[in-house]
Scaffold this active site. Structure first.
Site, PDB file in Angstrom:
ATOM      1  N   CYS A 124       0.820  -1.229   0.000  1.00  0.00           N
ATOM      2  CA  CYS A 124       0.000   0.000   0.000  1.00  0.00           C
ATOM      3  C   CYS A 124       0.849   1.273   0.000  1.00  0.00           C
ATOM      4  CB  CYS A 124      -0.941  -0.006   1.195  1.00  0.00           C
ATOM      5  SG  CYS A 124      -2.079  -1.406   1.138  1.00  0.00           S
ATOM      6  N   HIS A 270      -3.583   6.936   1.859  1.00  0.00           N
ATOM      7  CA  HIS A 270      -3.906   5.634   1.266  1.00  0.00           C
ATOM      8  C   HIS A 270      -5.283   5.233   1.773  1.00  0.00           C
ATOM      9  CE1 HIS A 270      -4.212   1.457   0.502  1.00  0.00           C
ATOM     10  NE2 HIS A 270      -3.980   1.111   1.751  1.00  0.00           N
ATOM     11  N   ASN A 300     -10.342  -0.624  -1.177  1.00  0.00           N
ATOM     12  CA  ASN A 300      -8.902  -0.421  -0.978  1.00  0.00           C
ATOM     13  C   ASN A 300      -8.183  -0.986  -2.212  1.00  0.00           C
ATOM     14  OD1 ASN A 300      -6.190  -0.909  -0.256  1.00  0.00           O
ATOM     15  ND2 ASN A 300      -6.700  -1.163   1.906  1.00  0.00           N
TER      16      ASN A 300
HETATM   17  N1  ACO Z   1     -19.311  -9.655   6.872  1.00  0.00           N
HETATM   18  C1  ACO Z   1     -19.949 -10.030   7.989  1.00  0.00           C
HETATM   19  N2  ACO Z   1     -19.339 -10.465   9.092  1.00  0.00           N
HETATM   20  C2  ACO Z   1     -17.991 -10.513   9.068  1.00  0.00           C
HETATM   21  C3  ACO Z   1     -17.252 -10.124   7.932  1.00  0.00           C
HETATM   22  C4  ACO Z   1     -17.963  -9.698   6.810  1.00  0.00           C
HETATM   23  N3  ACO Z   1     -17.350  -9.311   5.678  1.00  0.00           N
HETATM   24  N4  ACO Z   1     -15.954 -10.270   8.214  1.00  0.00           N
HETATM   25  C5  ACO Z   1     -15.863 -10.738   9.468  1.00  0.00           C
HETATM   26  N5  ACO Z   1     -17.094 -10.872   9.986  1.00  0.00           N
HETATM   27  C6  ACO Z   1     -17.455 -11.332  11.329  1.00  0.00           C
HETATM   28  C7  ACO Z   1     -16.455 -12.297  11.874  1.00  0.00           C
HETATM   29  O1  ACO Z   1     -16.723 -13.614  11.464  1.00  0.00           O
HETATM   30  C8  ACO Z   1     -16.613 -12.101  13.350  1.00  0.00           C
HETATM   31  O2  ACO Z   1     -17.760 -12.808  13.772  1.00  0.00           O
HETATM   32  P1  ACO Z   1     -17.785 -13.519  15.217  1.00  0.00           P
HETATM   33  O3  ACO Z   1     -17.637 -12.412  16.197  1.00  0.00           O
HETATM   34  O4  ACO Z   1     -19.117 -14.173  15.222  1.00  0.00           O
HETATM   35  O5  ACO Z   1     -16.621 -14.455  15.218  1.00  0.00           O
HETATM   36  C9  ACO Z   1     -16.907 -10.624  13.473  1.00  0.00           C
HETATM   37  O6  ACO Z   1     -17.416 -10.222  12.202  1.00  0.00           O
HETATM   38  C10 ACO Z   1     -15.676  -9.811  13.788  1.00  0.00           C
HETATM   39  O7  ACO Z   1     -14.625 -10.285  12.932  1.00  0.00           O
HETATM   40  P2  ACO Z   1     -13.222  -9.672  12.892  1.00  0.00           P
HETATM   41  O8  ACO Z   1     -12.356 -10.359  11.896  1.00  0.00           O
HETATM   42  O9  ACO Z   1     -12.733  -9.563  14.316  1.00  0.00           O
HETATM   43  O10 ACO Z   1     -13.560  -8.311  12.271  1.00  0.00           O
HETATM   44  P3  ACO Z   1     -13.271  -6.891  12.826  1.00  0.00           P
HETATM   45  O11 ACO Z   1     -14.440  -6.403  13.579  1.00  0.00           O
HETATM   46  O12 ACO Z   1     -11.917  -6.835  13.416  1.00  0.00           O
HETATM   47  O13 ACO Z   1     -13.240  -6.136  11.441  1.00  0.00           O
HETATM   48  C11 ACO Z   1     -11.655  -5.313   9.897  1.00  0.00           C
HETATM   49  C12 ACO Z   1     -12.381  -6.532  10.382  1.00  0.00           C
HETATM   50  C13 ACO Z   1     -12.691  -4.312   9.419  1.00  0.00           C
HETATM   51  C14 ACO Z   1     -10.746  -5.648   8.752  1.00  0.00           C
HETATM   52  C15 ACO Z   1     -10.855  -4.790  11.103  1.00  0.00           C
HETATM   53  O14 ACO Z   1      -9.959  -5.761  11.533  1.00  0.00           O
HETATM   54  C16 ACO Z   1     -10.120  -3.564  10.796  1.00  0.00           C
HETATM   55  O15 ACO Z   1     -10.679  -2.480  10.752  1.00  0.00           O
HETATM   56  N6  ACO Z   1      -8.781  -3.726  10.619  1.00  0.00           N
HETATM   57  C17 ACO Z   1      -7.944  -2.627  10.288  1.00  0.00           C
HETATM   58  C18 ACO Z   1      -7.069  -3.001   9.173  1.00  0.00           C
HETATM   59  C19 ACO Z   1      -7.667  -2.744   7.821  1.00  0.00           C
HETATM   60  O16 ACO Z   1      -8.557  -1.982   7.613  1.00  0.00           O
HETATM   61  N7  ACO Z   1      -7.051  -3.400   6.879  1.00  0.00           N
HETATM   62  C20 ACO Z   1      -7.436  -3.249   5.507  1.00  0.00           C
HETATM   63  C21 ACO Z   1      -6.476  -2.445   4.831  1.00  0.00           C
HETATM   64  S1  ACO Z   1      -4.878  -3.014   4.914  1.00  0.00           S
HETATM   65  C22 ACO Z   1      -4.002  -1.744   4.371  1.00  0.00           C
HETATM   66  O17 ACO Z   1      -4.386  -1.123   3.436  1.00  0.00           O
HETATM   67  C23 ACO Z   1      -2.798  -1.369   5.072  1.00  0.00           C
END
Ligand code: ACO
Length: 343
Positions: A124, A270, A300
């Protein structure tokens, strides 16, 4: 010593003289993803800000063809004939071939055989690294016109099942490009670039396979069965490091040039995740109109996200001559980087 060439030499700087982007026609809404996985529009929008993204069309788009389309757009706007390009710096993590890189394929498509090309894989942060390379080659006097490109086809790498949904919903396809040219104008130019990396976090956001350091061949039935050719992400670690590094590298750029956040006219981060951009914006006390976001429309797009956002910001009139613009990136590696530009 009046004839000393070092005393009489006019400093050379670099500036962006044209911007362009290309996104595939195929718009994939959040609800469209339900055909592959258990997800919802509200989950995706709440966690990422994304409403839709583009997916490439097989047989029409390639990573290099998208880079070429963005480049033609940027060259047109700069009023530069392709034949005047001295160097292509091409950032991607999703090349058409394992090797050679897509820079070669785009060079061929633009009919620029013979000029130097450099493939950059800094995820990225790739576009800002590529811009910095262009800036150094120009300031050093080796080249006058450099085409800097970020292009990604990520939709074919994603695990679009429920298993891979935490990653798959985030990423999209697209390309952006900038024409960077030599200038002696000390006012309107790239003021500085700042590059960083920390390999201790390499495995927190990665595609592991195929890789060379394997027991046996790099691609086997066992490798395929393990599924490590999908993008894997430690979402919490990425969030935690991204917000810190974004702020550090933006402040580094401002400090290096004697500015503060108040002096910024526009931050083009980004497009990782709207929650990351919002957190950074609030911590830096920047008003909403000073941070450009278009992740809602394109998801992204990794190395393409900054040039796509910069081009749209420019097209929409958010960038005017004399404005102070900061580009900032964070990505897999981890890498983080910034560029400060007086437009
Ligand atoms: N739709 C519905 N439910 C989902 C999805 C989806 N697409 N993805 C995950 N879930 C569910 C999971 O199964 C989990 O369910 P559970 O609690 O029953 O087990 C719940 O949602 C939470 O899952 P997590 O993987 O813990 O998701 P989180 O709430 O952490 O969100 C996310 C994921 C948005 C990616 C988060 O980790 C985040 O904001 N990370 C920051 C990093 C990022 O944005 N990276 C992308 C860019 S990387 C870069 O450009 C540098």
């Amino acid at each position: 010593m009046p004839n000393d060439p070092f005393i009489n030499m006019t400093p050379i700087y670099s500036k962006i003289t044209g911007l362009g982007f290309y996104v595939p026609d195929n718009i994939v809404m959040n609800d469209d993803l339900k055909q592959y996985m258990d997800t919802s529009d509200s989950w995706i929008q709440d966690r990422t800000g994304i409403k839709q993204r583009r997916y490439f069309t097989f047989g029409k788009d390639t990573n290099a063809s998208m880079g070429a389309a963005a480049s033609r757009n940027a060259l047109d706007r700069a009023g530069v004939a392709p034949a005047n390009v001295d160097l292509i710096v091409y950032a991607t993590i999703t090349p058409d071939y394992y090797f050679p890189g897509s820079a070669f394929l785009m060079q061929r498509e633009l009919g620029l055989e013979g000029i130097a090309v450099i493939d950059v894989r800094q995820q990225c942060s790739g576009f800002v690294y590529a811009l910095s390379i262009a800036d150094q080659f120009i300031k050093g006097g080796m080249y006058k016109t450099v085409l800097v490109v970020g292009s990604e086809i990520q939709s074919s790498l994603l695990n679009k099942s429920t298993e891979g949904r935490n990653v798959a919903v985030i990423f999209g396809d697209g390309a952006g490009a900038a024409v960077v040219q030599a200038t002696t104008d000390p006012e309107h130019r790239i003021l500085s670039t700042h590059l960083h990396a920390d390999g201790r976090h390499a495995e927190d956001l990665m595609v592991k396979d195929p890789g060379s350091s394997r027991d046996g061949r790099w691609l086997t039935e066992a490798t395929l069965a393990a599924g490590d050719y999908n993008v894997s992400m430690n979402g919490n670690a990425v969030f935690k490091h991204a917000v810190v590094r974004f702020m550090e590298v933006i402040n580094e750029a401002l400090d290096a040039n004697g500015y503060t956040a108040n002096d910024l006219d526009l931050l083009v981060p980004h497009q990782a995740n709207i929650r990351i951009s919002e957190y950074v914006r609030q911590q830096m006390n920047l008003p909403a109109e000073k941070v450009f976001n278009n992740i809602q429309k394109y998801g992204n797009t990794t190395a393409a996200s900054i040039p796509i956002a910069l081009t749209e910001a420019h097209e929409e009139g958010h960038i005017q001559p004399g404005n102070l613009i900061c580009l900032a990136a964070f990505g897999s590696g981890f890498t983080w980087a910034s560029a400060l530009i007086r437009w």
